[in-house]
Write an enzyme that holds these catalytic residues in place. Structure first.
Site, PDB file in Angstrom:
ATOM      1  N   THR A  98       0.845  -1.200   0.000  1.00  0.00           N
ATOM      2  CA  THR A  98       0.000   0.000   0.000  1.00  0.00           C
ATOM      3  C   THR A  98       0.885   1.257   0.000  1.00  0.00           C
ATOM      4  OG1 THR A  98      -1.399  -1.325   1.464  1.00  0.00           O
ATOM      5  CG2 THR A  98      -2.018   0.985   1.173  1.00  0.00           C
ATOM      6  N   TRP A  99       1.924   1.203   0.781  1.00  0.00           N
ATOM      7  CA  TRP A  99       2.833   2.356   0.901  1.00  0.00           C
ATOM      8  C   TRP A  99       3.575   2.611  -0.406  1.00  0.00           C
ATOM      9  CZ3 TRP A  99       7.722   2.428   4.557  1.00  0.00           C
ATOM     10  CH2 TRP A  99       8.138   3.752   4.714  1.00  0.00           C
ATOM     11  N   HIS A 158       1.640  -9.348  -6.880  1.00  0.00           N
ATOM     12  CA  HIS A 158       2.319 -10.235  -5.918  1.00  0.00           C
ATOM     13  C   HIS A 158       2.859 -11.477  -6.644  1.00  0.00           C
ATOM     14  CE1 HIS A 158       0.767  -7.940  -2.590  1.00  0.00           C
ATOM     15  NE2 HIS A 158      -0.466  -8.381  -2.656  1.00  0.00           N
ATOM     16  N   SER A 188       1.950  -9.187  10.515  1.00  0.00           N
ATOM     17  CA  SER A 188       1.006  -8.358   9.768  1.00  0.00           C
ATOM     18  C   SER A 188      -0.051  -9.228   9.074  1.00  0.00           C
ATOM     19  CB  SER A 188       1.786  -7.518   8.756  1.00  0.00           C
ATOM     20  OG  SER A 188       0.950  -6.622   8.099  1.00  0.00           O
TER      21      SER A 188
END
Ligand code: A3P
Length: 352
Positions: A98-99, A158, A188
Site C-alpha cells: 500500500t505504501w 504479488h 502483519s
C-alpha cells in the site's frame, strides 16, 4: 477466448457502472480453461481463503476467493502485454504494498497536482489500491480504478518471479521490488487474516499462523523463495529492478523516495527539492496521513479500507513471537538467504 488487453483498462474519476465487470462469458471461458489445471495442484489450508494451491512452487488462491487467483495469474501470463515504459511494483502481501503504491503514484504523477493544493490529491480521497491496479486482480477483472489517467502505466503484483508474464521480463521495463522482515510479515498477515475472516470462520491462532508461515504456506509464498528469486533477478538486471526493504524505506524515507524517483525516470530537480516537494510526498504517503484518509469505508466487499493500515512499524514481531519462534524463523532466513546481501537491519539495531 477474447484476450484481456491491458490497453483496454479504463481509468475513471468515479466508480463506473462497469466496475468489477469482466464480461461474464469471457470470465467463464477463462475459468474453464484454467480450472482443470487446478485439480492437479497440491492443496493446503488457507489463511483468509479456505485453501491455497501450489503452482510452480508457490501458493495461490483459487477463483472461489475472487479475481486474485491462480486462474487470473495464468490468464495474465498468457495474455498480458507489457510495454517498455511500464512500471511494476512487486511485493509479497504485507510487505508495504500500500505504501509503495502511494509513493510511486505520488512521484510519477506529481506534475499533475503541482498547481493544485494537495487537498485535491487522489490519495487524500482514495485508497492507494484504487490508484494502482493489481495485474492479477483489477487488470485481469477489467475493473476501473478511480483515478484519472496515470502518466505512466503503473501496476502492482504479488506474482512470483517464475510466473510473471514473460512480456514483463522481456520488455525491459522498470520493476520495484519491496520486501520486509519475514517476522513482521508474519505478524502483519496474521492480523490482516483475522480482520478479514468472516464470521463463518473462527479466528486464526498465532501458533497456527507461525506453523503455516514457517512451512512456507502463505499467499504467494514461501516468503523466502519469493524474495530470493527477485533478489537474484535484481543482481542480473540492476538497471531494471530496484530492490528495496520496508525497513530501509522507514529509516531513510526521504533518501529512498529520491532514489525511487530517479529509478522511475523522474528524479526530483533541485528546484523541487528546494520547494519541499519530496517532503510533501513523504507526508502525503505517511502511515499517519493514509491511515487517517482510509479510516472509514470499504475497499471492496468484506475488506474495509482500514485493513491495510495497522501499526506501520518495524519490529512489531517482538510483541508476538516467543524466543523459540524467533530462533526458528531466524534459522530458516539464515539458511535460505545464505550468501545473499539481504538485511533488515535498521541503523545500529540488528532486527533479524
Ligand atoms: P503492519 O500490519 O505491521 O502494521 P501491505 O500494504 O503489503 O498489505 O502491507 C501492510 C503493512 O504495511 C501493514 O503493516 C501496514 O500498517 C503497513 N503500512 C500501510 N501503509 C503504510 C505507510 N504509509 N507507511 C508505513 N507502513 C504502512
Amino acid at each position: 477466448m477474447s484476450l484481456i488487453n491491458a490497453s483496454s483498462l479504463s481509468f475513471a474519476t468515479v466508480p463506473s457502472e462497469n466496475d468489477h465487470k469482466l464480461n461474464k462469458a469471457d470470465l467463464d471461458l477463462t475459468l474453464d480453461r484454467y480450472t482443470d489445471m487446478l485439480t492437479t495442484c497440491p492443496k493446503d489450508k488457507g489463511w483468509v481463503s479456505e485453501n491455497l494451491y501450489m503452482y510452480k512452487g508457490f501458493w495461490h488462491f483459487n477463483f472461489s476467493y475472487g479475481v486474485f487467483s491462480l486462474e487470473a495469474m495464468m490468464s495474465m501470463q498468457d495474455t498480458f502485454q507489457a510495454q517498455p515504459t511500464d512500471i511494476y511494483l512487486i511485493t509479497l502481501p504485507k510487505s508495504g504494498t500500500t505504501w509503495i503504491k502511494a509513493l510511486a503514484y505520488a512521484i510519477v504523477n506529481r506534475e499533475r497536482y503541482k498547481n493544485n493544493t494537495l487537498s485535491s490529491h487522489p490519495l487524500l480521497t482514495y485508497n492507494p489500491h484504487k490508484c494502482v491496479p493489481f495485474l492479477e486482480s483489477e487488470v485481469f477483472g477489467k475493473t476501473s480504478v478511480y483515478v484519472d489517467g496515470c502518466l505512466s502505466r503503473l501496476f502492482a503484483t504479488h506474482i512470483p518471479y517464475s510466473s510473471l508474464p514473460k512480456s514483463i521480463l522481456d520488455s525491459g521495463c522498470r520493476i520495484v521490488y519491496m520486501c520486509r522482515n519475514p517476522k513482521d510479515v508474519l505478524v502483519s498477515l496474521f492480523h490482516f487474516t483475522n480482520k478479514l475472516r468472516d464470521k463463518s470462520r473462527c479466528r486464526m491462532a498465532f501458533d497456527e499462523a507461525f506453523e503455516m508461515f514457517s512451512k512456507g504456506v502463505m499467499p504467494y509464498g514461501p516468503y523466502w523463495d519469493h524474495v530470493k528469486a527477485y533478489y537474484n533477478f535484481s543482481l542480473k538486471h540492476p538497471n531494471n529492478i530496484l530492490f528495496l526493504t520496508y525497513e530501509d524505506m522507514k529509516e531513510n524515507t526521504v533518501n529512498k523516495v529520491k532514489l525511487l524517483a530517479e529509478f522511475l525516470g523522474c528524479a526530483f530537480t533541485k528546484e523541487e527539492e528546494a520547494r519541499g516537494v519530496v517532503d510533501e510526498i513523504v507526508r502525503l504517503c505517511s502511515f499517519k496521513k493514509l491511515s487517517e484518509v482510509n479510516k472509514h469505508g470499504d475497499f471492496s466487499e468484506g475488506v474495509p479500507n482500514d485493513a491495510f493500515f495497522r501499526e506501520g512499524k518495524v519490529g512489531d514481531w517482538r510483541s508476538h513471537l516467543t524466543n523459540e519462534m524467533t530462533k526458528v524463523l531466524n534459522q530458516i532466513t539464515k539458511e535460505k538467504f545464505h550468501g545473499l546481501d539481504i538485511s533488515f537491519e535498521v541503523g545500529a539495531l540488528v532486527r533479524n
